[in-house]
Design an enzyme around this catalytic site. Structure first.
Site, PDB file in Angstrom:
ATOM      1  N   SER A  34       0.819  -1.213   0.000  1.00 40.16           N
ATOM      2  CA  SER A  34       0.000   0.000   0.000  1.00 40.16           C
ATOM      3  C   SER A  34       0.854   1.266   0.000  1.00 40.16           C
ATOM      4  O   SER A  34       1.598   1.530  -0.930  1.00 40.16           O
ATOM      5  CB  SER A  34      -0.964  -0.030   1.184  1.00 40.16           C
ATOM      6  OG  SER A  34      -1.917   0.992   1.112  1.00 40.16           O
ATOM      7  N   ASP A  67      -2.203   6.481  -3.533  1.00 46.16           N
ATOM      8  CA  ASP A  67      -1.077   5.849  -2.861  1.00 46.16           C
ATOM      9  C   ASP A  67      -0.549   4.728  -3.755  1.00 46.16           C
ATOM     10  O   ASP A  67      -1.005   4.543  -4.886  1.00 46.16           O
ATOM     11  CB  ASP A  67      -1.467   5.336  -1.467  1.00 46.16           C
ATOM     12  CG  ASP A  67      -2.468   4.204  -1.526  1.00 46.16           C
ATOM     13  OD1 ASP A  67      -3.162   4.074  -2.550  1.00 46.16           O
ATOM     14  OD2 ASP A  67      -2.570   3.448  -0.539  1.00 46.16           O
ATOM     15  N   ASP A  82      -0.807   1.530  -4.062  1.00 46.53           N
ATOM     16  CA  ASP A  82      -1.648   0.495  -4.666  1.00 46.53           C
ATOM     17  C   ASP A  82      -2.981   1.041  -5.155  1.00 46.53           C
ATOM     18  O   ASP A  82      -3.849   0.283  -5.585  1.00 46.53           O
ATOM     19  CB  ASP A  82      -1.859  -0.669  -3.699  1.00 46.53           C
ATOM     20  CG  ASP A  82      -2.784  -0.340  -2.543  1.00 46.53           C
ATOM     21  OD1 ASP A  82      -2.838   0.840  -2.147  1.00 46.53           O
ATOM     22  OD2 ASP A  82      -3.442  -1.269  -2.025  1.00 46.53           O
ATOM     23  N   ASP A  95      -5.638   2.556  -3.737  1.00 48.35           N
ATOM     24  CA  ASP A  95      -6.943   2.433  -3.082  1.00 48.35           C
ATOM     25  C   ASP A  95      -7.265   3.597  -2.155  1.00 48.35           C
ATOM     26  O   ASP A  95      -8.354   3.645  -1.581  1.00 48.35           O
ATOM     27  CB  ASP A  95      -7.062   1.101  -2.329  1.00 48.35           C
ATOM     28  CG  ASP A  95      -6.091   0.973  -1.164  1.00 48.35           C
ATOM     29  OD1 ASP A  95      -5.244   1.866  -0.986  1.00 48.35           O
ATOM     30  OD2 ASP A  95      -6.187  -0.037  -0.437  1.00 48.35           O
TER      31      ASP A  95
END
Length: 451
Positions: free
Chosen positions: A107, A246, A248, A250
């Site tokens: 993440s 960010d 990833d 999400d």
């Protein structure tokens, strides 16, 4: 039975240590393959299939190979998408009617970390009970199916294009982004070849930054957790607004034309108020970290508000339980269940842009109505298993700070699900009292934990 490896967002850690090693990830793949496909429904003669996606970390190659080996040994066919945002894997798992989806990502962390996140066949994050089943399977020796039953692997070439079209479909067909100059910061992460295309194809004049991943620069001074690069670019290019994802893809942060940042609470408020004015919005789910001002502002509009545990998986669970469609976290995770099954930075940005386009107002004007209460957050490193609720000095200090803050203030102590820290959060109307209370409490925690 508790969970040893899974935190609030999958398995995560430093590459080469603990669970983030090739050997463990191969075992995890095998265990997950056994659990997730136990009740799999497939056509006669077909094996269960699992989609694997990843972000742009250098370690993704290694962990992808290990995960593929474990799943194949369990008799699972593997489909590889390459770098794609986490919510893209959730969407494609559901759209392709697969048994599960797996994302290799840490993440918003820097490149030295990595992790594994799972999605079920319906595109939702796994329930706690399923993660506990996988952990139980990890305690058994890893096996291997006979050669005739091993899984195969293949790549899906049009994954990015499918997801771009899905994202565009969440924006009203009657609207476009013509006339808007938008800076998008993709954090050198998984959205680098997705977000700019989505915005451009909807008509925006797009300026892209954080779109040159090299395996090492993910989230490094770019992205939603480091908005300074976005703020500079918005001002330098005289853009109408800025969007930051960010690593990833999400979570979301946005800025107005002056580079002023707006967090998840403020963006959630913009979307909630806009939807409420179009049609009755029953309620919004936040978390324990959501700002008190958001709860008050939604209440003034007649919109219900409920708090879930921190983590978008728990926001989702409460949304389903209440039959509501909108929720999110102040960190920038926003869930719009009428659009997607999970938090999605690009889709969330498009919901904010819908409010901007249909209202004719700027983002600054829409988000500026919500005046957040001052909030102080201190992370204190603690030993494993630290239980502050059984430390009298901490409990007493917490009560003392709460008394000083009064009714328009609150204190939250929470063990992180991804790091060995206790998060000390203090919120209230008086900034000085908030800061002093947070430092006071953090000091008591440090003393109780051996300094």
């Amino acid at each position: 039975m508790g969970r040893r490896y899974f935190g609030t967002d999958g398995v995560r850690g430093t590459v080469g240590q603990g669970a983030i090693t090739p050997e463990f990830i191969m075992r995890l793949g095998f265990a997950a393959g056994e659990v997730l496909t136990r009740t799999a429904r497939t056509r006669k003669g077909e094996r269960p299939a699992v989609l694997i996606g990843k972000d742009t970390r250098i370690s993704g190659y290694m962990l992808e190979a290990a995960l593929e080996a474990g799943l194949s040994a369990a008799g699972i066919d593997v489909i590889l998408s390459g770098p794609l945002p986490t919510p893209a894997i959730a969407y494609l798992t559901r759209a392709l009617r697969l048994q599960a989806g797996v994302v290799i990502s840490a993440s918003h962390n820097l490149f030295a970390d990595n992790g594994i996140k799972f999605f079920s066949a319906d595109g939702n994050k796994l329930a706690d009970a399923v993660e506990e089943e996988i952990e139980a399977a990890l305690e058994r020796p890893m096996g291997c199916r006979p050669s005739a039953e091993l899984g195969k692997a293949r790549r899906i070439d049009d994954a990015a294009g499918r997801y771009i079209e899905f994202c565009k479909g969440t924006f009203p067909s009657s609207q476009d982004l013509l006339g808007l100059r938008i800076v998008v910061d993709c954090a050198n992460g998984a959205g680098y070849h997705i977000a700019p295309h989505v915005l451009h194809e909807l008509g925006a004049d797009v300026v892209s930054i954080g779109v040159s991943p090299d395996g090492f620069n993910i989230n490094d001074k770019v992205g939603a957790t480091a908005p300074q690069a976005l703020q500079r670019a918005v001002r330098d290019h005289r853009a109408d607004l800025g969007i930051a994802l960010d690593g990833d893809g999400d979570r979301l942060l946005m800025t107005d034309a002056d580079g002023k940042p707006f967090d998840g609470d403020q963006l959630l408020y913009v979307v909630a108020r806009h939807r409420h004015r179009r049609s009755q919005l029953k309620g919004v789910v936040g978390t324990q970290m959501s700002n008190l001002a958001l709860e008050d502002a939604l209440g003034a509009l007649g919109i219900g508000f409920a708090r879930a545990k921190v983590g978008d998986r728990y926001v989702l669970e409460m949304l389903v339980e209440k039959g509501w469609e909108l929720g999110g976290e102040n960190s920038g995770h926003m869930i719009c269940l009428d659009k997607h099954t999970t938090g999605d930075g690009i889709v969330s940005a498009l919901q904010v842009l819908t409010a901007v386009c249909e209202s004719g107002k700027s983002l600054g004007a829409l988000a500026g109505d919500l005046k957040l209460f001052p909030q102080a957050l201190v992370n204190v490193t603690v030993a494993g298993g630290f239980d502050w609720q059984h430390v009298p000095a901490i409990v007493q200090a917490k009560r003392a700070v709460e008394r000083r803050l009064g009714k328009k203030g609150r204190v939250l102590l929470r063990l992180s699900g991804t790091e060995p820290v206790l998060r000390v959060m203090v919120e209230g109307e008086n900034r000085a009292k908030v800061a002093a209370g947070a430092e006071e409490l953090a000091g008591v925690v440090r003393s109780a934990n051996g300094g």
